[in-house]
Design a protein around this motif. Structure first.
Motif, PDB file in Angstrom:
ATOM      1  N   THR A   3      94.728  65.710  -7.994  1.00 39.20           N
ATOM      2  CA  THR A   3      93.480  65.449  -7.275  1.00 39.20           C
ATOM      3  C   THR A   3      93.756  65.445  -5.778  1.00 39.20           C
ATOM      4  O   THR A   3      94.731  64.853  -5.311  1.00 39.20           O
ATOM      5  CB  THR A   3      92.891  64.094  -7.692  1.00 39.20           C
ATOM      6  OG1 THR A   3      92.703  64.092  -9.107  1.00 39.20           O
ATOM      7  CG2 THR A   3      91.554  63.851  -7.004  1.00 39.20           C
ATOM      8  N   ARG A   5      92.775  64.333  -2.020  1.00 36.55           N
ATOM      9  CA  ARG A   5      92.020  63.317  -1.302  1.00 36.55           C
ATOM     10  C   ARG A   5      92.180  63.559   0.202  1.00 36.55           C
ATOM     11  O   ARG A   5      93.211  63.995   0.674  1.00 36.55           O
ATOM     12  CB  ARG A   5      92.509  61.923  -1.662  1.00 36.55           C
ATOM     13  CG  ARG A   5      92.282  61.583  -3.137  1.00 36.55           C
ATOM     14  CD  ARG A   5      92.724  60.159  -3.447  1.00 36.55           C
ATOM     15  NE  ARG A   5      92.565  59.844  -4.854  1.00 36.55           N
ATOM     16  CZ  ARG A   5      91.436  59.382  -5.404  1.00 36.55           C
ATOM     17  NH1 ARG A   5      90.383  59.199  -4.628  1.00 36.55           N
ATOM     18  NH2 ARG A   5      91.363  59.105  -6.702  1.00 36.55           N
ATOM     19  N   GLU A 170     101.824  62.684  -8.057  1.00 39.51           N
ATOM     20  CA  GLU A 170     100.999  61.683  -8.717  1.00 39.51           C
ATOM     21  C   GLU A 170     101.872  60.577  -9.289  1.00 39.51           C
ATOM     22  O   GLU A 170     103.063  60.765  -9.523  1.00 39.51           O
ATOM     23  CB  GLU A 170     100.158  62.318  -9.821  1.00 39.51           C
ATOM     24  CG  GLU A 170     100.962  62.906 -10.950  1.00 39.51           C
ATOM     25  CD  GLU A 170     100.092  63.523 -12.026  1.00 39.51           C
ATOM     26  OE1 GLU A 170     100.658  64.150 -12.919  1.00 39.51           O
ATOM     27  OE2 GLU A 170      98.866  63.382 -11.958  1.00 39.51           O
ATOM     28  N   VAL A 174     103.721  52.661  -4.602  1.00 47.20           N
ATOM     29  CA  VAL A 174     103.083  52.212  -3.368  1.00 47.20           C
ATOM     30  C   VAL A 174     104.138  52.156  -2.259  1.00 47.20           C
ATOM     31  O   VAL A 174     105.236  51.633  -2.453  1.00 47.20           O
ATOM     32  CB  VAL A 174     102.435  50.831  -3.571  1.00 47.20           C
ATOM     33  CG1 VAL A 174     101.857  50.312  -2.248  1.00 47.20           C
ATOM     34  CG2 VAL A 174     101.353  50.903  -4.628  1.00 47.20           C
ATOM     35  N   GLY A 204      89.813  57.436   3.561  1.00 40.15           N
ATOM     36  CA  GLY A 204      90.962  57.576   2.697  1.00 40.15           C
ATOM     37  C   GLY A 204      91.445  56.275   2.131  1.00 40.15           C
ATOM     38  O   GLY A 204      92.400  56.242   1.342  1.00 40.15           O
ATOM     39  N   GLN A 205      90.850  55.167   2.566  1.00 39.48           N
ATOM     40  CA  GLN A 205      91.220  53.904   1.965  1.00 39.48           C
ATOM     41  C   GLN A 205      90.542  53.795   0.584  1.00 39.48           C
ATOM     42  O   GLN A 205      89.484  54.389   0.372  1.00 39.48           O
ATOM     43  CB  GLN A 205      90.780  52.730   2.861  1.00 39.48           C
ATOM     44  CG  GLN A 205      91.473  52.751   4.200  1.00 39.48           C
ATOM     45  CD  GLN A 205      90.477  52.579   5.336  1.00 39.48           C
ATOM     46  OE1 GLN A 205      89.328  52.995   5.206  1.00 39.48           O
ATOM     47  NE2 GLN A 205      90.911  51.995   6.425  1.00 39.48           N
ATOM     48  N   PRO A 206      91.151  53.042  -0.299  1.00 42.47           N
ATOM     49  CA  PRO A 206      92.355  52.214  -0.123  1.00 42.47           C
ATOM     50  C   PRO A 206      93.607  52.915  -0.581  1.00 42.47           C
ATOM     51  O   PRO A 206      94.616  52.266  -0.839  1.00 42.47           O
ATOM     52  CB  PRO A 206      92.032  51.026  -1.022  1.00 42.47           C
ATOM     53  CG  PRO A 206      91.283  51.612  -2.156  1.00 42.47           C
ATOM     54  CD  PRO A 206      90.482  52.762  -1.602  1.00 42.47           C
ATOM     55  N   TYR A 207      93.518  54.244  -0.727  1.00 41.58           N
ATOM     56  CA  TYR A 207      94.664  54.937  -1.301  1.00 41.58           C
ATOM     57  C   TYR A 207      95.803  55.131  -0.287  1.00 41.58           C
ATOM     58  O   TYR A 207      96.967  55.244  -0.678  1.00 41.58           O
ATOM     59  CB  TYR A 207      94.223  56.304  -1.853  1.00 41.58           C
ATOM     60  CG  TYR A 207      93.135  56.187  -2.889  1.00 41.58           C
ATOM     61  CD1 TYR A 207      91.807  56.459  -2.548  1.00 41.58           C
ATOM     62  CD2 TYR A 207      93.422  55.784  -4.185  1.00 41.58           C
ATOM     63  CE1 TYR A 207      90.794  56.341  -3.500  1.00 41.58           C
ATOM     64  CE2 TYR A 207      92.423  55.669  -5.144  1.00 41.58           C
ATOM     65  CZ  TYR A 207      91.114  55.946  -4.795  1.00 41.58           C
ATOM     66  OH  TYR A 207      90.119  55.819  -5.720  1.00 41.58           O
ATOM     67  N   PHE A 208      95.479  55.215   0.966  1.00 43.04           N
ATOM     68  CA  PHE A 208      96.488  55.496   1.990  1.00 43.04           C
ATOM     69  C   PHE A 208      96.376  54.491   3.133  1.00 43.04           C
ATOM     70  O   PHE A 208      95.306  53.941   3.386  1.00 43.04           O
ATOM     71  CB  PHE A 208      96.342  56.922   2.532  1.00 43.04           C
ATOM     72  CG  PHE A 208      96.483  57.982   1.495  1.00 43.04           C
ATOM     73  CD1 PHE A 208      95.361  58.535   0.898  1.00 43.04           C
ATOM     74  CD2 PHE A 208      97.735  58.428   1.111  1.00 43.04           C
ATOM     75  CE1 PHE A 208      95.490  59.523  -0.064  1.00 43.04           C
ATOM     76  CE2 PHE A 208      97.869  59.404   0.159  1.00 43.04           C
ATOM     77  CZ  PHE A 208      96.746  59.953  -0.444  1.00 43.04           C
ATOM     78  N   SER A 209      97.472  54.311   3.808  1.00 42.54           N
ATOM     79  CA  SER A 209      97.508  53.460   4.997  1.00 42.54           C
ATOM     80  C   SER A 209      98.441  54.110   6.019  1.00 42.54           C
ATOM     81  O   SER A 209      99.244  54.987   5.679  1.00 42.54           O
ATOM     82  CB  SER A 209      97.987  52.042   4.658  1.00 42.54           C
ATOM     83  OG  SER A 209      99.336  52.071   4.216  1.00 42.54           O
TER      84      SER A 209
END
Length: 734
Positions: A3, A5, A170, A174, A204-209
């Motif tokens: 997927t 993002r 995938e 974290v 893009g949250q909360p998947y990336f920071s």
């Protein structure tokens, strides 16, 4: 299933508009609404003289992008010699003078005429001076000041790429690294927070920071870091263990591909970024690298799952280090004429601070290279000028050293050699190459050459020497000699008449003028002494007024005869002395029987016995060839010379006693040895001796016969002596 993002990053900069901290002391300025006066104190006398200066300023600060309608005020220049009568005029020079910065020549007010951009030029260096309006002469020395442009937050951060594309497996844990993003800001990073960049994610949250400070990896290193210096560490994560978790790091691309290197720490599996080549902050301040981490051990069956590697972007910022000034040349060569007056400017040297601050520098001369203080330098602009008169004939080249030092940091200084050549000026007259004293024969004919003249000159003209010779005006008329210039820097003296009389005039003093053809023309007068002499038919000098002169080709005849007589006398003396020595009567050393001489021999060293092999060389006794063949007795003079007889050398195992007996026999039968006795005196040995005195002379004076039987009890060494004396008694008794 994979997927895709998307996320948006937002960066912002703190402190939208800069504020000024507490103003500096008297030496600073920079507020448009507040004027600061620049004061210059000096003498009130009419004559121009160097006075003690008291500047109350050194630098100004101006805001960039000034939007006011009026000119931005910088400061005010004022001299204490300004009486307000308009007699003084203020002038300004340097960076932007007359264009960006103007000065009111009557009041000394300095203003900026345009908007200034710190990103284009952060520092301006100017010079101000007050001069007399009528004479144009300065009433105060020129002084230098700096205008620094204060930064405002007028530049937005810009990403190094328009679009960043990244992939992530995938089911990644974290904290897995995805991509490095970098943004730069053109504002001043040393002033306020205008250039500080902060990262954040909009979408893009909360998947990336994103790491708000660095955007992931960013390191700093000073420009003085030598090759091999570690800068920082990066680490890639690997879920495997053992050999499969080993990681290799490499720099695959980027601006600093040849400036940096990366090695792997085998214990921590971290990548250590190190300096590969010397850095220069002034040439490049930021490097961006792409570092790749890969597994060196991959099982072939899992290759389809690859690639087994990942990359990260590393940003390296080079920090400025205060460096010494750098001269524009490695060495300077200047020229000056030797007739230059004191304070004549020869040339100049230039040095600049290579740092971004561009600190001003001052110049000085290393006095260890100019002990006589012949040269000096303007500390502000580097102009070299003379402080003493020069002389090329004394010293052609002057080698001195100039020092450039940062004003704000005197520890930062550099040196450069300065070679000054003194150019020739025709300031020395030519003169005779030697002292000329010659002669002329009494029977000389007219137009006869009697002497050739040569000249020298300390100067060194570019086209070479060209001398001319002539008689002095006072001697030109009525002279008995003439001068003929040969046009090759030589001249000849010729007779002007037939015959000279030494009784009428024994010596002529001939003044000769020597001139050069340089500018200005230099000349001198030399005197040639000419003596009138009597000569033989070949023209050789014999005598000159009762004194012998040295002939140009050698000694006079009288001197040669005197030397020959001395040599003959010396030879006759040597021959007579040798003949008398041959006829000397040969006499023996002992003339009469009454001449009895005592020979006293002192023995201060006691031998070590038979085992003492160091006391003497026994090989000499056994080898007669070691004895000098021609050595004769020294107590008489032999009438005839007999050749000594050679005897075969004794064998190495021959007993020394037999050897001595053999030599004794040979000498007893030797006709060359006269049969006479020598008298030896032995001192009294004292009462402690068992044998008392062994003197044969003393035994003669005894009243009765002595008993020598005790000699037999002394052992085999005294057997011979016991037989001699004991045998006599036996014969006598029988």
């Amino acid at each position: 299933m994979r997927t895709y993002r998307y996320f948006l990053l937002l960066f912002w900069v703190g402190q939208p508009y800069p504020t000024f901290s507490t103003p500096l002391s008297k030496r600073t300025s920079g507020f448009p609404a507040k004027k600061r006066t620049l004061e210059l104190s000096g003498n009130s006398k009419n004559e121009l003289s160097r006075s003690k200066r008291s500047w109350m300023w050194n630098q100004f600060f101006l805001l960039e992008e000034y939007t006011g309608s009026d000119y931005q005020y910088v400061g005010k220049l004022h001299s204490d010699q300004d009486r307000g009568d308009g007699s003084l005029k203020y002038i300004l020079s340097g960076d932007g003078a007359g264009d960006l910065f103007i000065i009111n020549e009557n009041t000394g007010d300095i203003q900026a005429t345009k908007r200034l951009d710190r990103e284009e030029k952060p520092v301006y260096i100017l010079r101000a001076q007050a001069i007399n309006r009528k004479t144009g002469r300065p009433v105060e020395p020129e002084s230098e000041f700096i205008i620094k442009i204060h930064d405002i937050n007028d530049n937005e951060p810009i990403f190094t790429k328009e679009v960043y594309t990244a992939t992530v497996p995938e089911m990644s844990d974290v904290g897995t690294f995805v991509v490095q993003v970098t943004a730069t800001d053109a504002d001043d990073p040393t002033y306020g927070n205008s250039a500080k960049v902060v990262y954040s994610i909009l979408q893009g949250q909360p998947y990336f920071s994103v790491e708000s400070e660095t955007g992931t990896y960013q390191f700093k290193t000073p420009e003085s870091s030598p090759p091999g210096t570690p800068i920082g560490r990066i680490k890639a994560s690997d879920a495997d263990v053992g050999e499969n978790a080993e990681i290799e790091y490499s720099i695959t691309e980027g601006e600093g591909l040849d400036m940096f290197d990366v090695i792997t720490d085998q214990e921590t599996q971290e990548g250590i970024i190190t300096v590969k080549k010397l850095l220069d902050f002034e040439k490049k301040k930021v490097y961006t690298l792409k570092v790749e981490a890969s597994n060196p051990h991959v099982e072939p069956r899992f290759l389809y799952l690859g690639p087994f590697k990942d990359s990260a972007t590393v940003r390296i910022m080079v920090e400025d280090v205060d460096e010494p000034p750098v001269f524009s040349k490695l060495a300077y060569i200047l020229q000056i004429r030797e007739d230059a007056q004191i304070n004549t400017t020869i040339g100049s040297v230039t040095a600049q601070d290579p740092d971004a601050a561009r600190n001003p520098v001052k110049y000085s001369v290393d006095r260890h290279t100019d002990m006589d203080r012949i040269f000096n330098i303007d500390s502000g602009n580097g102009s070299i000028f003379t402080s003493k008169l020069l002389d090329r004939e004394t010293l052609l080249w002057h080698n001195i050293t100039v020092i450039a030092t940062e004003i704000n940091n005197p520890k930062q200084s550099s040196r450069v050699p300065l070679y000054i050549k003194v150019l020739d000026v025709n300031d020395n007259p030519p003169e005779f190459a030697e002292f000329y004293e010659t002669f002329v024969c009494e029977k000389a004919k007219a137009d006869q050459l009697i002497q050739t003249l040569r000249a020298i000159d300390k100067d060194d003209p570019y086209s070479g020497h060209q001398f001319s010779f002539s008689l002095a005006p006072e001697a030109a008329s009525g002279s008995n000699f003439t001068i003929q210039d040969n046009k090759d820097n030589t001249a000849g003296i010729f007779t002007r008449k037939n015959g000279y009389n030494r009784h009428e005039m024994s010596t002529y003093l001939l003044p000769v003028v020597i001139s050069d053809n340089d500018y200005p023309v230099q000349s001198s007068t030399g005197t040639v002494t000419v003596r009138v002499c009597a000569c033989d038919h070949q023209g050789n000098m014999q005598s000159c007024h009762a004194e012998a002169l040295v002939h140009p080709t050698g000694l006079s005849t009288g001197a040669l005869i005197a030397i020959l007589l001395c040599i003959v006398t010396l030879l006759v003396t040597v021959v007579l002395f040798a003949a008398l020595r041959r006829q000397r009567k040969k006499e023996p050393l002992i003339i009469s029987k009454e001449d009895i001489r005592d020979n006293i021999v002192s023995y201060n060293d006691e031998g070590g016995g038979e085992e003492d092999t160091q006391a003497f060389d026994i090989g000499t006794l056994r080898n007669p060839e070691a004895i000098e063949d021609s050595k004769l007795r020294r107590d008489i003079v032999p009438e005839a010379l007999f050749l000594p007889r050679r005897t075969p050398a004794a064998r190495d195992n021959t007993d020394v006693r037999d050897f001595i007996n053999q030599r004794l026999k040979e000498n007893d039968t030797d006709p060359t040895a006269p049969p006479y006795d020598s008298l030896a005196t032995y001192a009294y040995e004292g009462a402690g001796s068992v044998a008392d005195s062994l003197s044969s002379l003393e035994s003669v004076t005894t009243d009765g016969d002595q008993d020598y039987d005790y000699l037999s009890d002394w052992g085999p060494r005294f057997k011979k002596l016991a037989d001699m004396y004991g045998g006599v008694d036996s014969d006598k008794d029988s």
